[in-house]
Design an enzyme around this catalytic site. Structure first.
Site, PDB file in Angstrom:
ATOM      1  N   CYS A 115      32.779  66.184 -39.455  1.00 41.23           N
ATOM      2  CA  CYS A 115      33.660  65.179 -38.843  1.00 41.23           C
ATOM      3  C   CYS A 115      33.816  63.943 -39.713  1.00 41.23           C
ATOM      4  CB  CYS A 115      33.119  64.780 -37.477  1.00 41.23           C
ATOM      5  SG  CYS A 115      32.934  66.167 -36.376  1.00 41.23           S
ATOM      6  N   HIS A 257      34.932  57.664 -34.878  1.00 43.89           N
ATOM      7  CA  HIS A 257      35.091  59.097 -34.641  1.00 43.89           C
ATOM      8  C   HIS A 257      35.030  59.337 -33.132  1.00 43.89           C
ATOM      9  CE1 HIS A 257      34.697  63.325 -34.713  1.00 43.89           C
ATOM     10  NE2 HIS A 257      33.385  63.368 -34.508  1.00 43.89           N
ATOM     11  N   ASN A 287      37.526  66.220 -29.360  1.00 48.01           N
ATOM     12  CA  ASN A 287      36.968  66.016 -30.701  1.00 48.01           C
ATOM     13  C   ASN A 287      37.723  66.905 -31.699  1.00 48.01           C
ATOM     14  OD1 ASN A 287      35.454  65.940 -33.036  1.00 48.01           O
ATOM     15  ND2 ASN A 287      33.480  66.275 -32.033  1.00 48.01           N
TER      16      ASN A 287
HETATM   17  O1  UT7 Z   1      31.593  65.471 -33.826  1.00 48.18           O
HETATM   18  C1  UT7 Z   1      30.434  65.447 -34.538  1.00 48.18           C
HETATM   19  C2  UT7 Z   1      29.191  65.557 -33.866  1.00 48.18           C
HETATM   20  N1  UT7 Z   1      29.163  65.914 -32.482  1.00 48.18           N
HETATM   21  C3  UT7 Z   1      28.784  65.019 -31.595  1.00 48.18           C
HETATM   22  O2  UT7 Z   1      28.666  63.862 -31.918  1.00 48.18           O
HETATM   23  C4  UT7 Z   1      28.441  65.487 -30.195  1.00 48.18           C
HETATM   24  C5  UT7 Z   1      27.240  64.739 -29.717  1.00 48.18           C
HETATM   25  N2  UT7 Z   1      26.704  65.188 -28.444  1.00 48.18           N
HETATM   26  C6  UT7 Z   1      27.322  65.024 -27.278  1.00 48.18           C
HETATM   27  O3  UT7 Z   1      28.419  64.506 -27.202  1.00 48.18           O
HETATM   28  C7  UT7 Z   1      26.570  65.416 -26.027  1.00 48.18           C
HETATM   29  O4  UT7 Z   1      25.239  65.706 -26.370  1.00 48.18           O
HETATM   30  C8  UT7 Z   1      27.189  66.626 -25.267  1.00 48.18           C
HETATM   31  C9  UT7 Z   1      28.511  66.223 -24.647  1.00 48.18           C
HETATM   32  C10 UT7 Z   1      27.398  67.775 -26.235  1.00 48.18           C
HETATM   33  C11 UT7 Z   1      26.265  67.059 -24.138  1.00 48.18           C
HETATM   34  O5  UT7 Z   1      26.002  65.971 -23.260  1.00 48.18           O
HETATM   35  P1  UT7 Z   1      24.498  65.628 -22.839  1.00 48.18           P
HETATM   36  O6  UT7 Z   1      24.572  64.510 -21.924  1.00 48.18           O
HETATM   37  O7  UT7 Z   1      23.715  65.447 -24.114  1.00 48.18           O
HETATM   38  O8  UT7 Z   1      24.096  66.913 -22.058  1.00 48.18           O
HETATM   39  P2  UT7 Z   1      22.846  67.885 -22.296  1.00 48.18           P
HETATM   40  O9  UT7 Z   1      23.112  68.708 -23.526  1.00 48.18           O
HETATM   41  O10 UT7 Z   1      21.606  67.100 -22.243  1.00 48.18           O
HETATM   42  O11 UT7 Z   1      22.967  68.810 -21.018  1.00 48.18           O
HETATM   43  C12 UT7 Z   1      22.773  68.280 -19.725  1.00 48.18           C
HETATM   44  C13 UT7 Z   1      23.065  69.379 -18.714  1.00 48.18           C
HETATM   45  C14 UT7 Z   1      22.383  70.702 -19.030  1.00 48.18           C
HETATM   46  O12 UT7 Z   1      21.977  71.283 -17.815  1.00 48.18           O
HETATM   47  P3  UT7 Z   1      20.440  71.257 -17.360  1.00 48.18           P
HETATM   48  O13 UT7 Z   1      19.701  71.949 -18.451  1.00 48.18           O
HETATM   49  O14 UT7 Z   1      20.097  69.792 -17.257  1.00 48.18           O
HETATM   50  O15 UT7 Z   1      20.474  71.980 -16.070  1.00 48.18           O
HETATM   51  C15 UT7 Z   1      23.494  71.523 -19.631  1.00 48.18           C
HETATM   52  O16 UT7 Z   1      23.300  72.899 -19.463  1.00 48.18           O
HETATM   53  O17 UT7 Z   1      24.467  69.643 -18.683  1.00 48.18           O
HETATM   54  C16 UT7 Z   1      24.684  71.042 -18.829  1.00 48.18           C
HETATM   55  N3  UT7 Z   1      25.947  71.269 -19.497  1.00 48.18           N
HETATM   56  C17 UT7 Z   1      27.106  71.429 -18.833  1.00 48.18           C
HETATM   57  N4  UT7 Z   1      27.400  71.443 -17.521  1.00 48.18           N
HETATM   58  C18 UT7 Z   1      28.686  71.626 -17.177  1.00 48.18           C
HETATM   59  C19 UT7 Z   1      26.183  71.341 -20.833  1.00 48.18           C
HETATM   60  N5  UT7 Z   1      27.483  71.553 -21.050  1.00 48.18           N
HETATM   61  C20 UT7 Z   1      28.074  71.615 -19.820  1.00 48.18           C
HETATM   62  C21 UT7 Z   1      29.399  71.810 -19.399  1.00 48.18           C
HETATM   63  N6  UT7 Z   1      29.664  71.801 -18.070  1.00 48.18           N
HETATM   64  N7  UT7 Z   1      30.422  71.985 -20.268  1.00 48.18           N
END
Ligand code: UT7
Length: 330
Positions: A115, A257, A287
């Site tokens: 990115c 970004h 993104n």
């Molecule tokens: O572009 C270059 C680099 N990329 C980034 O900068 C992305 C950086 N990361 C992020 O933006 C975030 O970490 C995400 C948006 C990818 C994820 O958000 P988060 O708040 O970090 O969520 P998490 O990975 O800690 O997941 C929390 C919960 C999990 O469920 P449990 O284990 O707590 O039951 C996931 O399974 O949210 C769940 N989850 C979803 N639920 C519904 C993950 N994806 C989804 C989804 N819909 N699409």
């Protein structure tokens, strides 16, 4: 001291026509509009068709940038493209853009910095112009992440969209207010496995197994990337401002970004910049990797939000891990 100053002549962008919103994604994976909106700030994204490739949308963005500038096609002397989803593993997508624009012989190459590709490409273009090697560099950020998305992984598939953005970085005249003031790029290869595409390269060439196991798609440890993103974008913007004896309050617009609204808000908070001075279009595009910054900036320029003479701060973060920032007077 550089021989010349570099400036942004103009910007252009293009997003493919097809729009997919959170409700459409609810039909593909176990997710909800509420989760996507509150965790990422996204609602819609643009997707390419199966026939469209990076050079197709990049050439439209590049044409829009050149047409918006006073630079003639024949006066462009270098093309640099930031992409991780080029038309082919080789040759570079920059070479295909050169052909499509009808520009003969000028050097053209791609940069792989996830990115951060557009920011890396800008840093290089600035150096080429400042040392007199080039006068007008076409810089493109393009990615079609939907072609390397694992549609069974809800952690990643809801995040990405496709798009392209471009600018012409030109030698500034002494009388010009516009100038790319400074730039900084960094990488930390020790964290390369937090965000990568496992197969398709020399480490793991394409095979029936790699396709069956979805290894040609994006793997991302979102949570660990999240914390790194805020920390590194803040560190590089803070260093850039300090070494140019500027405060965050001197900046008219921050164009970060667009990976997650919470990352953007976290960065603004650390910089002590109000969100009213931060350009955000993540709700409409998701993104788009190396295209997010030129897409957002082009839109802000065309809507007359960002004007000539404004101090702008661009900052990005991505696979590598890579990060970097650009400080400019537009
Ligand atoms: O572009 C270059 C680099 N990329 C980034 O900068 C992305 C950086 N990361 C992020 O933006 C975030 O970490 C995400 C948006 C990818 C994820 O958000 P988060 O708040 O970090 O969520 P998490 O990975 O800690 O997941 C929390 C919960 C999990 O469920 P449990 O284990 O707590 O039951 C996931 O399974 O949210 C769940 N989850 C979803 N639920 C519904 C993950 N994806 C989804 C989804 N819909 N699409």
């Amino acid at each position: 001291m550089p021989l010349h100053n570099a400036k942004f002549s103009a910007f252009g962008s293009h997003a493919p026509a097809k729009i997919v919103n959170n409700y459409d994604l609810e039909k593909i994976v176990e997710t909800s509009d509420e989760w996507i909106r509150t965790r990422t700030g996204m609602f819609e994204r643009h997707y390419c068709t199966p026939e469209e490739a990076a050079s197709d949308i990049a050439t439209i963005a590049a044409t829009n940038a050149i047409e918006a500038s006073r630079v003639k096609y024949k006066d462009i002397d270098l093309i640099i493209t930031g992409t991780v989803t080029g038309d082919h593993p080789f040759p570079s997508t920059a070479c295909i853009i050169q052909k499509k624009l009808g520009l003969k012989s000028i050097p053209a190459f791609d940069i792989s910095a996830g990115c951060t590709g557009f920011v890396y490409a800008l840093d290089m273009a600035k150096n080429y112009v400042e040392n007199g090697t080039a006068q007008n560099v076409l810089v493109v950020g393009v990615d079609i992440l939907t072609k390397i998305t694992n549609w069974t992984d809800r952690n990643t598939c809801v995040l990405f969209g496709d798009g392209a953005g471009a600018t012409v970085v030109s030698r500034a005249k002494r009388s010009d207010v516009s100038r790319i003031i400074d730039s900084l790029i960094y990488a930390d290869g020790s964290q390369s496995e937090l965000l990568f595409q496992a197969a398709g390269g020399s480490r793991m060439p394409a095979s029936h197994e790699t396709v069956d196991q979805n290894l040609h798609t994006v793997y991302m440890e979102g949570n660990r990337i999240f914390k790194n993103a805020i920390r590194s974008m803040f560190a590089s913007t803070d260093e850039l401002l300090k070494r140019n004896k500027l405060e965050a309050a001197d900046v008219d617009w921050v164009i970060p970004h667009q990976a997650n609204l919470r990352i953007i808000e976290g960065l603004a908070d650390k910089l002590r910049v109000p969100m009213s001075k931060v350009i955000v279009n993540i709700e409409k595009f998701g993104n788009t990797s190396s295209a997010t910054i030129p897409l957002a900036l082009d839109e802000a320029i065309r809507s007359k939000k960002v004007r000539r003479g404004d101090i702008i701060l661009l900052t990005s973060f991505g696979a590598g891990l890579t990060w970097g920032s650009i400080l400019a007077r537009y």
